[in-house]
Design a protein around this motif. Sequence first.
Motif, PDB file in Angstrom:
ATOM      1  N   ARG A 105       0.802  -1.235   0.000  1.00  0.00           N
ATOM      2  CA  ARG A 105       0.000   0.000   0.000  1.00  0.00           C
ATOM      3  C   ARG A 105       0.835   1.285   0.000  1.00  0.00           C
ATOM      4  O   ARG A 105       0.350   2.331   0.440  1.00  0.00           O
ATOM      5  CB  ARG A 105      -0.981   0.029   1.173  1.00  0.00           C
ATOM      6  CG  ARG A 105      -2.098  -1.009   1.074  1.00  0.00           C
ATOM      7  CD  ARG A 105      -3.016  -0.942   2.278  1.00  0.00           C
ATOM      8  NE  ARG A 105      -4.063  -1.959   2.217  1.00  0.00           N
ATOM      9  CZ  ARG A 105      -4.730  -2.414   3.281  1.00  0.00           C
ATOM     10  NH1 ARG A 105      -4.456  -1.922   4.481  1.00  0.00           N
ATOM     11  NH2 ARG A 105      -5.664  -3.331   3.149  1.00  0.00           N
ATOM     12  N   THR A 106       2.047   1.240  -0.504  1.00  0.00           N
ATOM     13  CA  THR A 106       2.874   2.443  -0.500  1.00  0.00           C
ATOM     14  C   THR A 106       3.197   2.974  -1.881  1.00  0.00           C
ATOM     15  O   THR A 106       3.608   4.126  -2.005  1.00  0.00           O
ATOM     16  CB  THR A 106       4.212   2.191   0.220  1.00  0.00           C
ATOM     17  OG1 THR A 106       4.958   1.191  -0.489  1.00  0.00           O
ATOM     18  CG2 THR A 106       3.981   1.750   1.662  1.00  0.00           C
ATOM     19  N   LYS A 107       3.022   2.177  -2.937  1.00  0.00           N
ATOM     20  CA  LYS A 107       3.491   2.594  -4.258  1.00  0.00           C
ATOM     21  C   LYS A 107       2.573   2.039  -5.342  1.00  0.00           C
ATOM     22  O   LYS A 107       2.050   0.938  -5.233  1.00  0.00           O
ATOM     23  CB  LYS A 107       4.924   2.078  -4.465  1.00  0.00           C
ATOM     24  CG  LYS A 107       5.563   2.475  -5.793  1.00  0.00           C
ATOM     25  CD  LYS A 107       7.011   1.994  -5.851  1.00  0.00           C
ATOM     26  CE  LYS A 107       7.673   2.312  -7.198  1.00  0.00           C
ATOM     27  NZ  LYS A 107       7.114   1.507  -8.295  1.00  0.00           N
ATOM     28  N   PHE A 108       2.402   2.822  -6.407  1.00  0.00           N
ATOM     29  CA  PHE A 108       1.589   2.421  -7.563  1.00  0.00           C
ATOM     30  C   PHE A 108       2.420   1.572  -8.517  1.00  0.00           C
ATOM     31  O   PHE A 108       3.479   2.002  -8.971  1.00  0.00           O
ATOM     32  CB  PHE A 108       1.082   3.665  -8.292  1.00  0.00           C
ATOM     33  CG  PHE A 108       0.267   3.375  -9.527  1.00  0.00           C
ATOM     34  CD1 PHE A 108      -1.108   3.256  -9.462  1.00  0.00           C
ATOM     35  CD2 PHE A 108       0.878   3.224 -10.770  1.00  0.00           C
ATOM     36  CE1 PHE A 108      -1.872   3.000 -10.602  1.00  0.00           C
ATOM     37  CE2 PHE A 108       0.137   2.968 -11.910  1.00  0.00           C
ATOM     38  CZ  PHE A 108      -1.245   2.843 -11.824  1.00  0.00           C
ATOM     39  N   ASP A 109       1.949   0.371  -8.800  1.00  0.00           N
ATOM     40  CA  ASP A 109       2.499  -0.467  -9.867  1.00  0.00           C
ATOM     41  C   ASP A 109       1.342  -1.207 -10.518  1.00  0.00           C
ATOM     42  O   ASP A 109       0.670  -2.022  -9.881  1.00  0.00           O
ATOM     43  CB  ASP A 109       3.530  -1.472  -9.327  1.00  0.00           C
ATOM     44  CG  ASP A 109       4.933  -0.892  -9.276  1.00  0.00           C
ATOM     45  OD1 ASP A 109       5.428  -0.463 -10.338  1.00  0.00           O
ATOM     46  OD2 ASP A 109       5.527  -0.842  -8.179  1.00  0.00           O
ATOM     47  N   TYR A 110       1.121  -0.918 -11.793  1.00  0.00           N
ATOM     48  CA  TYR A 110      -0.053  -1.406 -12.509  1.00  0.00           C
ATOM     49  C   TYR A 110      -0.122  -2.935 -12.492  1.00  0.00           C
ATOM     50  O   TYR A 110       0.868  -3.610 -12.768  1.00  0.00           O
ATOM     51  CB  TYR A 110      -0.013  -0.899 -13.945  1.00  0.00           C
ATOM     52  CG  TYR A 110      -1.338  -0.965 -14.659  1.00  0.00           C
ATOM     53  CD1 TYR A 110      -2.277   0.037 -14.499  1.00  0.00           C
ATOM     54  CD2 TYR A 110      -1.642  -2.035 -15.496  1.00  0.00           C
ATOM     55  CE1 TYR A 110      -3.489  -0.010 -15.164  1.00  0.00           C
ATOM     56  CE2 TYR A 110      -2.850  -2.083 -16.159  1.00  0.00           C
ATOM     57  CZ  TYR A 110      -3.779  -1.074 -15.987  1.00  0.00           C
ATOM     58  OH  TYR A 110      -4.976  -1.139 -16.632  1.00  0.00           O
ATOM     59  N   ASP A 111      -1.289  -3.462 -12.170  1.00  0.00           N
ATOM     60  CA  ASP A 111      -1.455  -4.899 -11.962  1.00  0.00           C
ATOM     61  C   ASP A 111      -2.743  -5.388 -12.622  1.00  0.00           C
ATOM     62  O   ASP A 111      -3.832  -4.948 -12.266  1.00  0.00           O
ATOM     63  CB  ASP A 111      -1.503  -5.195 -10.454  1.00  0.00           C
ATOM     64  CG  ASP A 111      -1.335  -6.663 -10.129  1.00  0.00           C
ATOM     65  OD1 ASP A 111      -2.054  -7.489 -10.725  1.00  0.00           O
ATOM     66  OD2 ASP A 111      -0.494  -6.982  -9.269  1.00  0.00           O
ATOM     67  N   ASN A 112      -2.592  -6.299 -13.581  1.00  0.00           N
ATOM     68  CA  ASN A 112      -3.764  -6.891 -14.237  1.00  0.00           C
ATOM     69  C   ASN A 112      -4.310  -8.105 -13.496  1.00  0.00           C
ATOM     70  O   ASN A 112      -5.520  -8.330 -13.449  1.00  0.00           O
ATOM     71  CB  ASN A 112      -3.407  -7.291 -15.672  1.00  0.00           C
ATOM     72  CG  ASN A 112      -3.221  -6.105 -16.580  1.00  0.00           C
ATOM     73  OD1 ASN A 112      -4.109  -5.279 -16.730  1.00  0.00           O
ATOM     74  ND2 ASN A 112      -2.050  -6.006 -17.198  1.00  0.00           N
ATOM     75  N   LEU A 113      -3.408  -8.921 -12.927  1.00  0.00           N
ATOM     76  CA  LEU A 113      -3.847 -10.174 -12.309  1.00  0.00           C
ATOM     77  C   LEU A 113      -4.826  -9.943 -11.169  1.00  0.00           C
ATOM     78  O   LEU A 113      -5.768 -10.717 -10.983  1.00  0.00           O
ATOM     79  CB  LEU A 113      -2.642 -10.967 -11.795  1.00  0.00           C
ATOM     80  CG  LEU A 113      -1.684 -11.587 -12.804  1.00  0.00           C
ATOM     81  CD1 LEU A 113      -0.772 -12.589 -12.111  1.00  0.00           C
ATOM     82  CD2 LEU A 113      -2.417 -12.253 -13.960  1.00  0.00           C
ATOM     83  N   LEU A 114      -4.622  -8.882 -10.404  1.00  0.00           N
ATOM     84  CA  LEU A 114      -5.514  -8.643  -9.277  1.00  0.00           C
ATOM     85  C   LEU A 114      -6.912  -8.243  -9.734  1.00  0.00           C
ATOM     86  O   LEU A 114      -7.894  -8.480  -9.029  1.00  0.00           O
ATOM     87  CB  LEU A 114      -4.913  -7.587  -8.349  1.00  0.00           C
ATOM     88  CG  LEU A 114      -3.699  -8.097  -7.554  1.00  0.00           C
ATOM     89  CD1 LEU A 114      -2.982  -6.952  -6.860  1.00  0.00           C
ATOM     90  CD2 LEU A 114      -4.113  -9.163  -6.547  1.00  0.00           C
ATOM     91  N   TYR A 115      -7.035  -7.656 -10.927  1.00  0.00           N
ATOM     92  CA  TYR A 115      -8.365  -7.412 -11.486  1.00  0.00           C
ATOM     93  C   TYR A 115      -9.038  -8.710 -11.910  1.00  0.00           C
ATOM     94  O   TYR A 115     -10.273  -8.835 -11.866  1.00  0.00           O
ATOM     95  CB  TYR A 115      -8.282  -6.425 -12.650  1.00  0.00           C
ATOM     96  CG  TYR A 115      -8.537  -4.997 -12.218  1.00  0.00           C
ATOM     97  CD1 TYR A 115      -9.801  -4.431 -12.301  1.00  0.00           C
ATOM     98  CD2 TYR A 115      -7.502  -4.232 -11.695  1.00  0.00           C
ATOM     99  CE1 TYR A 115     -10.038  -3.128 -11.894  1.00  0.00           C
ATOM    100  CE2 TYR A 115      -7.724  -2.919 -11.275  1.00  0.00           C
ATOM    101  CZ  TYR A 115      -8.997  -2.376 -11.375  1.00  0.00           C
ATOM    102  OH  TYR A 115      -9.227  -1.096 -10.953  1.00  0.00           O
ATOM    103  N   ILE A 116      -8.229  -9.678 -12.328  1.00  0.00           N
ATOM    104  CA  ILE A 116      -8.799 -11.001 -12.628  1.00  0.00           C
ATOM    105  C   ILE A 116      -9.357 -11.613 -11.349  1.00  0.00           C
ATOM    106  O   ILE A 116     -10.449 -12.207 -11.353  1.00  0.00           O
ATOM    107  CB  ILE A 116      -7.731 -11.907 -13.264  1.00  0.00           C
ATOM    108  CG1 ILE A 116      -7.278 -11.328 -14.608  1.00  0.00           C
ATOM    109  CG2 ILE A 116      -8.273 -13.328 -13.457  1.00  0.00           C
ATOM    110  CD1 ILE A 116      -6.138 -12.086 -15.260  1.00  0.00           C
ATOM    111  N   VAL A 117      -8.647 -11.444 -10.236  1.00  0.00           N
ATOM    112  CA  VAL A 117      -9.155 -11.914  -8.944  1.00  0.00           C
ATOM    113  C   VAL A 117     -10.431 -11.163  -8.575  1.00  0.00           C
ATOM    114  O   VAL A 117     -11.388 -11.752  -8.051  1.00  0.00           O
ATOM    115  CB  VAL A 117      -8.084 -11.744  -7.854  1.00  0.00           C
ATOM    116  CG1 VAL A 117      -8.629 -12.174  -6.486  1.00  0.00           C
ATOM    117  CG2 VAL A 117      -6.835 -12.557  -8.192  1.00  0.00           C
ATOM    118  N   ALA A 118     -10.480  -9.867  -8.874  1.00  0.00           N
ATOM    119  CA  ALA A 118     -11.691  -9.091  -8.607  1.00  0.00           C
ATOM    120  C   ALA A 118     -12.882  -9.667  -9.365  1.00  0.00           C
ATOM    121  O   ALA A 118     -14.010  -9.711  -8.847  1.00  0.00           O
ATOM    122  CB  ALA A 118     -11.475  -7.629  -8.994  1.00  0.00           C
TER     123      ALA A 118
END
Length: 505
Positions: free
Chosen positions: A173-186
């Motif tokens: 929760r400290t830095k932005f790094d674009y993540d596609n896999l976590l949207y798949i989990v969503a």
Amino acid sequence: MKKITTILTTLFLVCLVSTTTVAQISSQKIDSLVTDALVKFKVAGVAVAVVKDGKVIHSRGYGMADINSKKMVNENTNFQIASNTKAFTATALAILEEEGKLKWTDKVKDHIPEFKMYTDYVTENFNIQDLLTHRSGLGLGVGDLMFFPDGSNFTIQDVVSSFQHFKPVSAFRTKFDYDNLLYIVAGEVIARASGMSFELFVGSLLKDKSNLSAAYSSESGTIKTIDSYDIGMGSAAGGIYSNVADMSKWMIVRLNKGMYGNDLKKSLFSLKNHKEMWRIHTVEEASSNPRYNSHFRGYGLGWELSDVKGNMKVSHTGGLPGMLSIVTMYPDLNLGIVVLTNTENGGAGLFTSVTNSISDSYLGLDDFGWTDKIVEWMKESKDKGDDVTKKVWEKVESAKNIQIKNEDFIGVYEDKWFGKVEVFEKDKQLWIKCYRSPKLNGPMAFYNANSFAVKWEYQAMNCDALAMFSLDETGKAESIKMKGISPNIDFSFDFQDLDLRRIDK
């Protein structure tokens, strides 16, 4: 999925201050702007729509949806909107939150018990909003090789269990790094909370394909057809197909804070969740571009948020092979712009120049000549990248007579999240193939020391890679690390996250 953010950031840094007030752009001017950009960016087809004060004031297609059949793009031509899907995923969760089927602060493991992150603390505290805000602590595009390129056989269960194997690059929760896999989990959270698949819940299944754009690439300098991308399990990260006619309705609903209908008495989501989705959850570095006088930038729930000359800006880009999109809204101006394109590489330049030109007219800025400036910048970037890759293959050519012992490298290697990769001999040359991603296979040419250049048979995108072997005391390969050759490689080809260990000793 697409290194578009880097392109936009770089472009903004080269701007100059301008305060010249001009009239808002006309449809005729948009027509001229787009047709010029089509040629200069070598794009087959594009659709553009503008909404203002709750009305569609421009909605039109340009160029070809299918070069072979000569079918033209129109406002109802469907494109893959790629990561612009993410806002729909966030909205679906908002609807479920309002139905009482979940809470934003619910722990992901309470909905998906098998979900596991890289430490027990992160697993125990990872909530639903963390899935949407790119603040997991993991690196840019981590694990995207599970669905890039398409055709792999990874499942949602593979995704859910993969995060424990990745190494964090920042604190949770400290830095932005674009993540596609976590949207798949969503998307899987949506499925389990609603009792229906993400595709059914969102209504994203494309039944009528009669007006669907083909996909193209102009990477080689001419427009060529490439295979349409099957995103498979990645629907919640980037799987929606849409057109500018429908995306105009979407923008109007968003600008009306979730309200719709002739009298705006129907609600898709509440004002509370409207604010929640358009609130910064993860802070990013603000643009230093004086042209737009920006002070803040961050990521909400499925949206990029910033300020431009005192006006809030809400936007997102999307990119898949041959399909690039952008949605931009200025709530203070009650303005929305959507651009959908069908050509790899040039599409990003086109949607940026068109969107910026239209936006600038409403912001009271002068005509900056975006198209010509971005064409020049993209050429410089491509030339630099091509120079790097050219030198790699020149070194390969110069080393072609060096004798190596193929048997020292032949074997089966395994990564904990990506699975098995085999190095084998074919016609006296080393080849590599990925068991679970069959498009990733190709010849390996000696490059230097214990390194080889891999020319994948998959060439729809620029993703050739270097494979670096570690040897034991006898000279036998024990492991492989990889990285992309071109500096312009799409970040979704995260070869650097692989840790391939030999298993056939």
